[in-house]
Design a protein around this motif. Structure first.
Motif, PDB file in Angstrom:
ATOM      1  N   THR A 157      -1.559  28.146  42.949  1.00 51.26           N
ATOM      2  CA  THR A 157      -0.753  29.124  43.684  1.00 51.26           C
ATOM      3  C   THR A 157      -0.675  30.449  42.946  1.00 51.26           C
ATOM      4  O   THR A 157      -0.825  31.518  43.551  1.00 51.26           O
ATOM      5  CB  THR A 157       0.664  28.573  43.906  1.00 51.26           C
ATOM      6  OG1 THR A 157       0.588  27.308  44.563  1.00 51.26           O
ATOM      7  CG2 THR A 157       1.479  29.533  44.767  1.00 51.26           C
ATOM      8  N   ASN A 158      -0.470  30.406  41.639  1.00 54.37           N
ATOM      9  CA  ASN A 158      -0.282  31.631  40.856  1.00 54.37           C
ATOM     10  C   ASN A 158      -1.520  32.034  40.071  1.00 54.37           C
ATOM     11  O   ASN A 158      -1.411  32.789  39.099  1.00 54.37           O
ATOM     12  CB  ASN A 158       0.896  31.443  39.892  1.00 54.37           C
ATOM     13  CG  ASN A 158       2.197  31.255  40.625  1.00 54.37           C
ATOM     14  OD1 ASN A 158       2.386  31.752  41.729  1.00 54.37           O
ATOM     15  ND2 ASN A 158       3.114  30.516  40.026  1.00 54.37           N
ATOM     16  N   THR A 292      -2.170  32.616  45.822  1.00 50.79           N
ATOM     17  CA  THR A 292      -1.564  33.866  46.288  1.00 50.79           C
ATOM     18  C   THR A 292      -2.549  35.017  46.163  1.00 50.79           C
ATOM     19  O   THR A 292      -2.577  35.917  47.008  1.00 50.79           O
ATOM     20  CB  THR A 292      -0.295  34.165  45.472  1.00 50.79           C
ATOM     21  OG1 THR A 292       0.588  33.048  45.536  1.00 50.79           O
ATOM     22  CG2 THR A 292       0.415  35.390  46.000  1.00 50.79           C
ATOM     23  N   TYR A 393       3.045  40.709  44.634  1.00 48.01           N
ATOM     24  CA  TYR A 393       2.197  39.706  43.980  1.00 48.01           C
ATOM     25  C   TYR A 393       2.645  39.453  42.552  1.00 48.01           C
ATOM     26  O   TYR A 393       2.773  38.294  42.119  1.00 48.01           O
ATOM     27  CB  TYR A 393       0.740  40.166  44.005  1.00 48.01           C
ATOM     28  CG  TYR A 393      -0.169  39.302  43.167  1.00 48.01           C
ATOM     29  CD1 TYR A 393      -0.492  38.004  43.559  1.00 48.01           C
ATOM     30  CD2 TYR A 393      -0.697  39.765  41.964  1.00 48.01           C
ATOM     31  CE1 TYR A 393      -1.297  37.199  42.788  1.00 48.01           C
ATOM     32  CE2 TYR A 393      -1.518  38.973  41.176  1.00 48.01           C
ATOM     33  CZ  TYR A 393      -1.820  37.691  41.603  1.00 48.01           C
ATOM     34  OH  TYR A 393      -2.624  36.901  40.830  1.00 48.01           O
ATOM     35  N   ILE A 396       5.821  37.444  42.536  1.00 48.59           N
ATOM     36  CA  ILE A 396       5.620  36.048  42.937  1.00 48.59           C
ATOM     37  C   ILE A 396       5.033  35.216  41.805  1.00 48.59           C
ATOM     38  O   ILE A 396       5.488  34.110  41.520  1.00 48.59           O
ATOM     39  CB  ILE A 396       4.713  35.977  44.176  1.00 48.59           C
ATOM     40  CG1 ILE A 396       5.453  36.534  45.407  1.00 48.59           C
ATOM     41  CG2 ILE A 396       4.255  34.545  44.454  1.00 48.59           C
ATOM     42  CD1 ILE A 396       4.589  36.661  46.636  1.00 48.59           C
TER      43      ILE A 396
END
Length: 399
Positions: A157-158, A292, A393, A396
């Motif tokens: 995700t990251n 992401t 971004y 997050i």
């Protein structure tokens, strides 16, 4: 319990390191002959079968060999240090010229059947070890060094600021929980002999046991990994940010230069290239989440497509005939912007500002002026979109 450093000393110095010993080869040979006479390696230690045998354990990590995000293959080299009491292997040192310990081949003694239950390919047991060190009290020290290949479920995700949790999971096969009680003597992985990995940093670790749904004790070694991001920031994130930042400046190019369409499509293709690179690195699965960064790149691609369309529209506005009237609503907007611009440019005393003359407000604007207003609107809108997207971004991936 003998440390990992001690076992290395014993390997390098077969005569028990730097200590002076009094016993001879014949003493040790007689000792092993006596110990192994009638010894059955198929029977677990422990005279009283009503109590489980205690198996003490710790894990030392040597190196991380490979971590493939696409396939989930996690490969590492480590050492399991195990010890237990085998009463059959105890003796009185005085009977053997003060021989306090001996080294016996692991193939001749009982070993716990530790099976890796989350392997990447074949299910393997923990069998590759050094010769076992047996002490006069019956304490058996076994050091099993091996390269383990396991499946690690990745969360990208990251990415590339991601952290991963990879585990080694083992069962003591062929024995009931009432037969063997596994205890970790160290709550974390021993990193004394660990060689740092260039991609992954070990943030934390844990070694523990838990009872699964089948009421069997599961042996678990967890590694909490964090990606080293310097390379990705320099080679991926920063170039991508600057390329996306350049996208809006196409509207500052003179329309008659003939480079607007070429500039916008070149920037768009550059972002598409980065999107392709990211897709090759990341796994194709959608669980637990898609990266992401992938979403950001797709957003930039869509934004670049709209920029190309906006550039074409701007050029179409520039090429409109002077005889064609500008629609009333567009004309009013252009006049309002012209008035605001002139108000800012004019320098008058404060008491005379109320007397500003806007006689040209009723003048009709040209299509060229409309195109300039459209270009400035698109430029400001794109810069706002860029900063909002980039900031979102970074927030997050750092939460």
């Amino acid at each position: 319990m003998i440390s990992l450093w001690t076992v290395l000393i014993l390997i390098c110095y077969p005569s028990r390191g730097l200590l002076t010993v009094a016993y001879t080869l014949e003493d040790e040979q007689n000792l092993q002959t006596a110990l192994l006479s009638g010894y059955s390696k198929g029977l677990r230690p422990g005279r009283d079968r009503s109590f489980p045998m205690t198996l003490n354990m710790s894990f030392g990590l040597l190196s991380i060999k490979e971590f493939d995000l696409n396939t989930g293959k996690f490969s590492l080299t480590g050492v399991f240090q195990l010890n237990w009491i085998d009463e059959r292997l105890s003796w009185n040192p005085a009977n053997y010229n003060q021989t306090n310990s001996t080294v016996i081949s692991q193939s001749l003694l009982w070993l716990p059947d530790l099976i890796n239950v989350n392997p990447y390919e074949e299910i393997t047991g923990l069998r590759l070890g050094l010769s076992m060190i047996v002490e006069s009290t019956g304490l058996c020290n076994w050091y099993a060094i091996q390269t383990f290949e396991t499946v690690c479920d990745t969360d990208v995700t990251n990415y590339p600021f991601d952290t991963q949790i990879c585990s080694l999971r083992f069962y003591v096969w062929s024995y009931e929980p009432t037969d063997i009680d596994v205890v970790f003597v160290a709550p974390k992985v021993v990193l004394d002999l660990y060689s740092e990995n260039g991609i992954w940093e070990i943030q934390d670790s844990a070694t523990y046991t838990k009872i699964n749904v089948y009421n069997y004790k599961e042996i678990i070694v967890d590694l909490f990994l964090k990606r080293r991001t310097s390379y990705y920031v320099v080679s991926l994130i920063l170039p991508l940010i600057f390329i996306a930042f350049l996208m809006g400046f196409v509207f500052l190019l003179p329309a008659d230069s003939g480079e607007r369409v070429g500039f916008s499509t070149t920037v768009l293709l550059s972002i598409v290239v980065y999107l392709t690179i990211i897709q090759d690195i990341l796994p194709e699965s959608s669980e637990p989440n898609v990266s992401t960064l992938g979403f950001i790149l797709v957003t930039f691609v869509v934004n670049g497509s709209f920029v190309v369309i906006a550039v074409i529209i701007s050029l179409r506005i520039q090429s409109q005939s002077c005889q064609k009237a500008v629609p009333l609503c567009i004309n009013r907007v252009a006049l309002y912007l012209r008035r605001r611009r002139k108000t800012k440019d004019m320098v008058e005393p404060l008491d005379t500002k109320s007397e500003l003359n806007y006689e040209d407000e009723e003048e009709k604007v040209t299509w060229h002026e409309v195109a300039k207003c459209f270009d400035m609107f698109c430029f400001i809108l794109l810069q706002i979109f860029f900063f909002v997207t980039s900031t979102s971004y970074l927030i997050i991936v750092n939460t």
